[in-house]
Design a protein around this motif. Structure first.
Motif, short mmCIF file in Angstrom:
data_model
loop_
_atom_site.label_atom_id
_atom_site.label_comp_id
_atom_site.label_asym_id
_atom_site.label_seq_id
_atom_site.Cartn_x
_atom_site.Cartn_y
_atom_site.Cartn_z
N HIS A 1 51.50 -38.10 -1.69
CA HIS A 1 50.50 -36.87 -2.14
C HIS A 1 49.66 -36.17 -0.77
O HIS A 1 49.91 -35.15 -0.53
CB HIS A 1 48.98 -37.44 -2.67
CG HIS A 1 48.13 -36.61 -2.97
ND1 HIS A 1 46.86 -36.59 -1.99
CD2 HIS A 1 47.85 -35.55 -3.96
CE1 HIS A 1 46.28 -35.46 -2.22
NE2 HIS A 1 46.61 -34.82 -3.25
N LEU B 1 44.79 -28.24 -2.79
CA LEU B 1 46.31 -28.09 -3.07
C LEU B 1 46.27 -27.08 -4.30
O LEU B 1 47.13 -26.06 -3.88
CB LEU B 1 47.19 -29.37 -3.22
CG LEU B 1 48.66 -29.19 -3.32
CD1 LEU B 1 49.12 -28.74 -2.16
CD2 LEU B 1 49.37 -30.53 -3.66
N HIS B 2 45.81 -27.25 -5.36
CA HIS B 2 46.12 -26.39 -6.55
C HIS B 2 45.62 -25.05 -6.27
O HIS B 2 45.91 -24.10 -6.90
CB HIS B 2 45.76 -26.91 -7.89
CG HIS B 2 44.11 -27.08 -7.68
ND1 HIS B 2 43.40 -28.03 -7.47
CD2 HIS B 2 43.24 -26.31 -8.46
CE1 HIS B 2 42.23 -27.99 -7.60
NE2 HIS B 2 41.78 -26.80 -8.12
N GLY B 3 44.56 -24.95 -5.26
CA GLY B 3 43.87 -23.48 -4.97
C GLY B 3 45.12 -22.73 -4.17
O GLY B 3 45.08 -21.49 -4.10
N PHE C 1 48.12 -22.54 -4.57
CA PHE C 1 49.34 -22.01 -5.35
C PHE C 1 48.78 -20.79 -6.08
O PHE C 1 47.55 -20.54 -6.58
CB PHE C 1 49.75 -22.67 -6.42
CG PHE C 1 50.56 -24.14 -5.98
CD1 PHE C 1 51.89 -23.79 -5.53
CD2 PHE C 1 50.15 -25.11 -5.65
CE1 PHE C 1 52.73 -24.80 -5.05
CE2 PHE C 1 50.84 -26.14 -4.98
CZ PHE C 1 52.10 -25.99 -4.60
#
Length: 80
Positions: free
Chosen positions: A49, A73-75, A77
């Motif tokens: 991770h 992290l998802h932000g 993308f």
């Protein structure tokens, strides 16, 4: 799920190669490989991770996408 229960080595572990010359990536890569070799999945996932977050942030920064520690992290993308 069956694959995770098997005690077989990961076939493509050599594919985990940092795309940068940063020493920190080398250390994390080594830690992931060691955890997998020692059959320590929790430690391996934690280090993987960390590797993934650093890798994506490095790619974003190289492409001019603003990266802050506050942005998950998802932000990252979907940013342009």
């Amino acid at each position: 799920m069956d694959r995770l229960r098997q005690a077989k080595p990961v076939a493509d572990i050599a594919a985990l190669v940092p795309e940068t010359a940063e020493q920190e990536f080398d250390g994390i890569t080594r830690q992931v490989r060691d955890a997998i070799a020692k059959n320590q999945p929790e430690a391996g996932l934690d280090r993987l991770h960390t590797f993934t977050v650093k890798f994506v942030r490095t790619l974003c920064a190289g492409r001019g996408i603003v990266v802050t520690r506050e942005k998950a992290l998802h932000g990252l993308f979907g940013n342009t």
